[in-house]
Design an enzyme around this catalytic site. Structure first.
Site, PDB file in Angstrom:
ATOM      1  N   SER A  44     122.954 -28.440  -4.638  1.00 34.57           N
ATOM      2  CA  SER A  44     123.235 -29.633  -4.234  1.00 34.57           C
ATOM      3  C   SER A  44     123.976 -30.613  -4.864  1.00 34.57           C
ATOM      4  O   SER A  44     124.577 -31.622  -4.528  1.00 34.57           O
ATOM      5  CB  SER A  44     121.592 -30.405  -4.336  1.00 34.57           C
ATOM      6  OG  SER A  44     121.256 -30.650  -5.463  1.00 34.57           O
ATOM      7  N   LYS A  88     120.176 -35.558  -9.134  1.00 33.42           N
ATOM      8  CA  LYS A  88     121.011 -36.330  -7.913  1.00 33.42           C
ATOM      9  C   LYS A  88     121.679 -37.558  -8.561  1.00 33.42           C
ATOM     10  O   LYS A  88     121.350 -38.022  -9.473  1.00 33.42           O
ATOM     11  CB  LYS A  88     119.686 -36.833  -6.729  1.00 33.42           C
ATOM     12  CG  LYS A  88     118.665 -35.768  -6.377  1.00 33.42           C
ATOM     13  CD  LYS A  88     119.552 -34.585  -5.416  1.00 33.42           C
ATOM     14  CE  LYS A  88     118.625 -33.755  -5.066  1.00 33.42           C
ATOM     15  NZ  LYS A  88     119.039 -32.536  -4.297  1.00 33.42           N
TER      16      LYS A  88
END
Length: 161
Positions: A44, A88
């Site tokens: 990710s 993230k």
């Protein structure tokens, strides 16, 4: 002068145990409230971090003091599995309007306002990231800290942007 009397073995052992307990408590406080070494694994955050996993340094003061900024890379408790953490990038803070990037065709172009006390998190690899586009804005309290330095691999060591 008399020679110094040796410390009894039991007393010496208790003294060492006490020193070890104090050192363990110190390390716990440093790891919980100041700095933590952790690993960012998965696709990710490509190309910032590799799929195999990069070892990073995380500071907790920014999350505790509400000083997280847009574009900071953070470690947060996973909204889908509280036993895991996610790595993230902060794309929006409270009050920001976020145009949802195309991950799912039915959501492309949808505008979301980040509510108070929450942040919008997205991976750097939008094609392969489960993030706020899936689970919505994340409570600020779920942020553990800001990733600020990559330790490993050594060829890529340096401050995280």
């Amino acid at each position: 002068p008399r020679p110094a009397r040796p410390t009894p073995p039991r007393a010496a052992m208790m003294q060492h145990a006490w020193q070890l307990a104090k050192f363990g408590s110190f390390l716990y406080c440093v790891n919980t409230y100041l700095f933590e070494v952790t690993m960012c694994v998965g696709p990710s955050m490509l190309p910032t971090f590799s799929v195999a996993g990069d070892i990073v340094l995380v500071e907790h003061l920014s999350a505790l003091g509400l000083r997280i900024k847009r574009d900071d890379v953070v470690i947060a408790v996973s909204p889908t599995n509280p036993r895991q953490t996610v790595c993230k990038r902060v794309k929006g803070l409270a009050g920001d309007e976020i145009t949802v990037a195309k991950k799912y065709p039915h959501e492309a172009g949808k505008v979301v306002t980040v509510p108070p006390g929450r942040v919008w998190l997205e991976g750097d690899n939008p094609a392969n990231s489960t993030d706020s586009r899936s689970y919505g804005p994340v409570p600020y309290a779920m942020l553990k800290g800001r990733v600020f330095f990559k330790l490993w691999p050594l060829t890529e060591a340096g401050f995280v942007r």
